[in-house]
Design an enzyme around this catalytic site. Structure first.
Site, PDB file in Angstrom:
ATOM      1  CG  ASP A   1     -89.835 -15.144  45.862  1.00 25.08           C
ATOM      2  OD1 ASP A   1     -90.951 -14.650  46.054  1.00 25.08           O
ATOM      3  OD2 ASP A   1     -89.380 -15.342  44.711  1.00 25.08           O
TER       4      ASP A   1
ATOM      5  CG  MET B   1     -97.081 -14.504  39.070  1.00 23.59           C
ATOM      6  SD  MET B   1     -97.672 -15.895  40.069  1.00 23.59           S
ATOM      7  CE  MET B   1     -98.745 -16.726  38.921  1.00 23.59           C
ATOM      8  CD  GLU B   2    -100.160 -10.611  40.392  1.00 23.20           C
ATOM      9  OE1 GLU B   2     -99.095 -10.036  40.740  1.00 23.20           O
ATOM     10  OE2 GLU B   2    -100.463 -11.757  40.777  1.00 23.20           O
TER      11      GLU B   2
ATOM     12  N   GLY C   1     -90.512 -11.665  43.026  1.00 28.29           N
ATOM     13  CA  GLY C   1     -89.266 -12.418  43.099  1.00 28.29           C
ATOM     14  C   GLY C   1     -88.143 -11.560  42.539  1.00 28.29           C
TER      15      GLY C   1
ATOM     16  CD  GLU D   1     -99.511  -8.507  46.677  1.00 34.70           C
ATOM     17  OE1 GLU D   1     -98.382  -8.871  46.308  1.00 34.70           O
ATOM     18  OE2 GLU D   1    -100.515  -8.568  45.936  1.00 34.70           O
TER      19      GLU D   1
END
Ligand code: SAH
Length: 232
Positions: A197, A173-174, A79, A13
């Protein structure tokens, strides 16, 4: 003058961002590498935190408290939940939550702890700048809710539950933890994600196939945001 933090979670990233910087200085601190550069006359600090809420909290805090950054831009992948979001599409968070923070046993809503809030809102000025960038690039950028948790979601039922509680458009997740840090330390922040995704049963395969290309899409937009912040 701003000192801009640019954060990702994974090496892929931030790699496209480092490529654009040319020369930078690498400093190791608290188990991570921080890359410092001067870009168009402004100081930047770039880092990837490692995956999840704890590592991203550490990195966001370090960028602000140790490196003295006063604005934070996050670039990465997520996602998609909102069906209008396809692989490679961009979403900018208007507010973020922690979807796995659960003390509902005591009658509290999901994502809530006393003295906290279910959602943390992102900076309105940076959102407005991102609209300008999107218009200039002729790109569609969805604005929406991002839900964060320490879990790679690849299950329709979990997705549905996150929609039920948070009406989220994307999950990762962050972002939610970075939001808590920036909000507490009064640092304007911006969370951008390109979809890798759709958090369904095929998510890990889709992620492996598209993570890198989506990370590049996000990083390119973030660098335009940097240009915009500098020009204001
Ligand atoms: N393949 C990696 C793990 C990736 S975890 C490895 O083996 O090391 C997923 C990362 O992308 C996290 O940083 C998260 O923020 C984001 N992400 C993308 N899709 C996600 C999903 N469906 N659920 C949760 N996080 C997702």
């Amino acid at each position: 003058m701003n000192k801009i933090a640019i954060m990702g979670a994974m090496p892929e990233e931030v790699a496209p961002i480092l490529e654009k910087l040319g020369e930078y200085k690498t400093t190791e601190y608290a188990g991570n590498k921080y890359y410092e550069a001067t870009y168009n006359g402004v100081e930047l600090v770039v880092a990837y935190s490692k995956i999840g809420k704890v590592f991203s909290t550490l990195t966001a805090t370090t960028m602000i408290e140790h490196f003295a950054c006063d604005v934070l831009l996050f670039s990465g992948v997520a996602g998609g939940i909102n069906p209008s979001l396809k692989i490679g599409d961009l979403i900018v968070a208007t507010k973020l939550s922690q979807h796995d923070l659960d003390i509902t046993a005591f009658g509290h809503p999901m994502g809530y702890v006393p003295e906290g809030s279910v959602f943390v809102e992102t900076d309105k000025d940076l959102l407005a700048l991102s609209k300008e960038v999107a218009n200039e690039l002729g790109k569609t950028v969805v604005e929406g809710v991002i839900a964060t948790g320490d879990q790679f979601v690849h299950d329709e039922k979990i997705k549905a539950n996150i929609v039920k509680h948070f009406n989220a458009d994307a999950l990762e997740m962050e972002g939610g933890s970075v939001a808590v840090v920036c909000n507490a330390l009064n640092v304007p922040f911006f969370i951008l994600r390109a979809i890798s995704d759709t958090a369904d049963t095929d998510a890990s395969f889709s992620f492996d196939e598209f993570m890198e290309s989506s990370a590049i899409i996000s990083a390119e937009f973030i660098m335009k945001m940097v240009d915009k912040v500098i020009s204001k």
